[in-house]
Design a protein around this motif. Structure first.
Motif, mmCIF file in Angstrom:
data_model
loop_
_atom_site.group_PDB
_atom_site.id
_atom_site.type_symbol
_atom_site.label_atom_id
_atom_site.label_comp_id
_atom_site.label_asym_id
_atom_site.label_seq_id
_atom_site.Cartn_x
_atom_site.Cartn_y
_atom_site.Cartn_z
ATOM 1 N N GLU A 19 25.545 -0.397 -0.518
ATOM 2 C CA GLU A 19 25.632 0.580 -1.592
ATOM 3 C C GLU A 19 27.065 0.739 -2.097
ATOM 4 N N LEU A 20 28.019 0.826 -1.171
ATOM 5 C CA LEU A 20 29.413 0.976 -1.576
ATOM 6 C C LEU A 20 29.921 -0.268 -2.292
ATOM 7 N N ALA A 21 29.460 -1.441 -1.850
ATOM 8 C CA ALA A 21 29.829 -2.675 -2.539
ATOM 9 C C ALA A 21 29.237 -2.701 -3.940
ATOM 10 N N GLU A 22 27.990 -2.247 -4.083
ATOM 11 C CA GLU A 22 27.332 -2.195 -5.387
ATOM 12 C C GLU A 22 28.095 -1.303 -6.359
ATOM 13 N N MET A 23 28.658 -0.205 -5.840
ATOM 14 C CA MET A 23 29.397 0.727 -6.698
ATOM 15 C C MET A 23 30.854 0.322 -6.892
ATOM 16 N N GLY A 24 31.300 -0.715 -6.189
ATOM 17 C CA GLY A 24 32.678 -1.169 -6.324
ATOM 18 C C GLY A 24 33.690 -0.281 -5.643
ATOM 19 N N TRP A 25 33.261 0.432 -4.597
ATOM 20 C CA TRP A 25 34.138 1.381 -3.919
ATOM 21 C C TRP A 25 34.936 0.762 -2.773
ATOM 22 N N LEU A 26 34.626 -0.449 -2.355
ATOM 23 C CA LEU A 26 35.275 -1.030 -1.180
ATOM 24 C C LEU A 26 36.514 -1.822 -1.576
ATOM 25 N N GLU A 27 37.571 -1.657 -0.795
ATOM 26 C CA GLU A 27 38.808 -2.392 -1.036
ATOM 27 C C GLU A 27 38.627 -3.883 -0.753
ATOM 28 N N ASP A 28 37.840 -4.210 0.247
ATOM 29 C CA ASP A 28 37.534 -5.593 0.604
ATOM 30 C C ASP A 28 36.030 -5.661 0.814
ATOM 31 N N GLU A 29 35.351 -6.489 0.059
ATOM 32 C CA GLU A 29 33.895 -6.532 0.130
ATOM 33 C C GLU A 29 33.372 -7.457 1.232
ATOM 34 N N THR A 30 34.254 -7.911 2.108
ATOM 35 C CA THR A 30 33.800 -8.651 3.286
ATOM 36 C C THR A 30 33.224 -7.654 4.287
ATOM 37 N N PRO A 31 31.970 -7.795 4.660
ATOM 38 C CA PRO A 31 31.377 -6.791 5.563
ATOM 39 C C PRO A 31 31.890 -6.942 6.988
ATOM 40 N N PRO A 32 31.881 -5.865 7.752
ATOM 41 C CA PRO A 32 32.172 -5.993 9.186
ATOM 42 C C PRO A 32 31.040 -6.752 9.866
ATOM 43 N N SER A 33 31.362 -7.523 10.878
ATOM 44 C CA SER A 33 30.321 -8.203 11.657
ATOM 45 C C SER A 33 29.581 -7.159 12.480
ATOM 46 N N LEU A 34 28.267 -7.122 12.340
ATOM 47 C CA LEU A 34 27.448 -6.141 13.046
ATOM 48 C C LEU A 34 26.817 -6.802 14.260
ATOM 49 N N HIS A 35 27.159 -6.269 15.449
ATOM 50 C CA HIS A 35 26.719 -6.858 16.709
ATOM 51 C C HIS A 35 25.706 -5.955 17.400
ATOM 52 N N VAL A 36 24.601 -6.526 17.803
ATOM 53 C CA VAL A 36 23.539 -5.826 18.527
ATOM 54 C C VAL A 36 23.850 -5.837 20.017
ATOM 55 N N ALA A 37 23.822 -4.666 20.640
ATOM 56 C CA ALA A 37 23.959 -4.558 22.097
ATOM 57 C C ALA A 37 22.654 -4.031 22.668
ATOM 58 N N GLN A 38 22.096 -4.766 23.638
ATOM 59 C CA GLN A 38 20.863 -4.350 24.285
ATOM 60 C C GLN A 38 20.972 -4.520 25.789
ATOM 61 N N SER A 39 19.915 -4.118 26.478
ATOM 62 C CA SER A 39 19.856 -4.247 27.933
ATOM 63 C C SER A 39 19.184 -5.562 28.310
ATOM 64 N N THR A 40 19.643 -6.164 29.398
ATOM 65 C CA THR A 40 18.977 -7.382 29.876
ATOM 66 C C THR A 40 17.533 -7.100 30.266
ATOM 67 N N GLY A 41 17.224 -5.837 30.523
ATOM 68 C CA GLY A 41 15.855 -5.463 30.857
ATOM 69 C C GLY A 41 14.966 -5.234 29.656
ATOM 70 N N CYS A 42 15.546 -5.259 28.452
ATOM 71 C CA CYS A 42 14.768 -5.071 27.216
ATOM 72 C C CYS A 42 15.632 -5.535 26.049
ATOM 73 N N ALA A 43 15.517 -6.797 25.701
ATOM 74 C CA ALA A 43 16.410 -7.379 24.690
ATOM 75 C C ALA A 43 15.654 -8.208 23.661
ATOM 76 N N PRO A 44 14.651 -7.641 22.999
ATOM 77 C CA PRO A 44 13.876 -8.441 22.043
ATOM 78 C C PRO A 44 14.694 -8.903 20.837
ATOM 79 N N VAL A 45 15.630 -8.084 20.368
ATOM 80 C CA VAL A 45 16.416 -8.470 19.197
ATOM 81 C C VAL A 45 17.468 -9.511 19.579
ATOM 82 N N VAL A 46 18.113 -9.330 20.724
ATOM 83 C CA VAL A 46 19.085 -10.328 21.191
ATOM 84 C C VAL A 46 18.401 -11.678 21.385
ATOM 85 N N GLN A 47 17.222 -11.667 21.953
ATOM 86 C CA GLN A 47 16.475 -12.915 22.141
ATOM 87 C C GLN A 47 16.166 -13.575 20.795
#
Length: 395
Positions: A254-282
């Motif tokens: 949304e902020l990129a669409e409105m032109g509000w960001l100084e740098d439009e490179t997004p932050p890398s989004l990292h998923v953290a899960q448990s080894t006992g339940c990691a469906p997204v990591v898998q």
């Protein structure tokens, strides 16, 4: 009646693209069962970045980008506006330029769930709903009961027996009707579904209402504002249902669409899960676009013990589009992460965000982070939510 100047226009199904007007109350999507998502006319936004920065108070400083039209319908206790706390000792230990923690434990009921509760209960008030219901592992139910108490509407919360005694007690202290279900969160969800169908409840559960994830989006809006309309290089998020991670992704778009960001490179989004339940990591490791349900989930971090996250395609989109990844850590590593935050930065966090810090530390140890990287950890809940679990790590 005072207008919020929201530029929300309608709801759209993330899965099938069907559209609905703002008076629509049948959730999820009647056509396909998918997630309804508020849509906005960004070219109609009249507020500036400077005005946003000048506003004090809650997450409702971003009211133009939230789906509530009348200020009288807003149910707020000052949620949001949480600090980003610098952690130089952790940065030195990890060999990176900067580590900071977004401390969502400073919300009214001590978790980021307050953002979703504020938005979803406000949405219920806007639609004239007298009673709501929610299934929860604990924190979301406590938050919902607090905000419905403030709104003066009835609330039913379905928790499982494994939920924390603090959460069970506070749900009832706020006057909500508490139902306890056998088994884990997925079983509570099944029990909730049966009760909802029998009672015709209006649900404020994650992705069951189009208002809830919009509240979580404000966490992302705050992050970009707090980084002077820029962002850290890497964000580590403890992922169960993934609503907060999706919220950050939506905020960036949304902020990129409105032109509000100084740098439009997004932050890398990292998923953290448990080894006992990691469906997204898998799913990430296997380069899939959707998860497979996890058999026999087992983690002391109940908030990330979600075996079948219905929004996984959206989570995976966010990860792949930002160059992120997924890391699974053991319960003991998650506990050590929480203790590291307490001992090196003074921040009290529960097990789930401990997993996010542990995931970042693991990536640093494996040489997957650079020395000039700026890291942000999302502390989704305060340590007082998990004192029993934390005490095990102190023995």
């Amino acid at each position: 009646m005072t207008q919020t100047n929201s530029v929300v226009s309608h709801f759209e199904c993330y899965d099938c693209g069907s559209t609905y007007d703002l008076e629509h109350t049948e959730f999820p999507c009647p056509e396909c069962g998918g997630i309804l998502d508020p849509q906005y006319d960004y070219h109609d936004v009249e507020v500036s970045r400077d005005e946003i920065e000048s506003r004090n108070g809650s997450m409702w400083k971003y009211r133009e980008l939230l789906p509530i039209l009348d200020t009288d319908d807003i149910v707020s206790m000052g949620e949001g506006n949480t600090p980003i706390v610098e952690c130089p000792k952790l940065a030195e230990e990890m060999g990176v330029a900067r580590v900071a923690i977004k401390d969502e434990g400073q919300n009214p009921t001590n978790t980021f769930k307050d953002r979703g509760a504020s938005a979803s209960v406000s949405g219920a008030c806007q639609q004239g709903i007298p009673e709501v219901a929610i299934p929860s592992a604990g924190n979301a139910g406590q938050a919902a009961s607090a905000y419905t108490a403030r709104a003066g509407i009835d609330c039913t919360v379905v928790l499982n027996y494994q939920s924390n005694d603090i959460q069970k007690t506070m749900v009832e202290a706020h006057g909500a009707d508490l139902h306890l279900a056998d088994g884990k969160l997925d079983k509570a969800g099944g029990t909730f579904g049966e009760l909802r169908d029998d009672n015709g409840w209006y649900t404020v559960a994650t992705f069951q209402t189009p208002f809830r994830h919009e509240g979580k989006k404000t966490m992302g809006l705050e992050i970009f504002e707090q980084y002077d309309w820029d962002s850290p290089d890497e964000i580590f998020y403890p992922t169960g249902g993934g609503v907060g991670l999706i919220g950050i992704w939506k905020a960036y778009q949304e902020l990129a669409e409105m032109g509000w960001l100084e740098d439009e490179t997004p932050p890398s989004l990292h998923v953290a899960q448990s080894t006992g339940c990691a469906p997204v990591v898998q799913a990430i490791e296997e380069h899939r676009d959707e998860h497979e349900a996890w058999d026999c989930p087992e983690s002391i971090g109940r908030g990330i013990e979600v075996p079948d996250p219905g929004a996984s395609p959206w989570i995976l989109e966010a990860v792949y589009e930002t160059g992120g990844t997924g890391v699974a850590v053991s319960d003991s590593e998650a506990l050590e992460g929480a203790l590291a935050a307490a001992r090196h930065a003074g921040i009290e966090m529960c097990v789930e965000p401990g997993a996010a810090l542990a995931a970042a530390m693991q990536m640093a140890e494996d040489g997957k982070l650079d020395e000039d990287d700026e890291i942000l950890i999302i502390n989704t809940g305060a340590g007082n939510k998990a004192t029993n679990a934390l005490s095990y790590a102190l023995d």
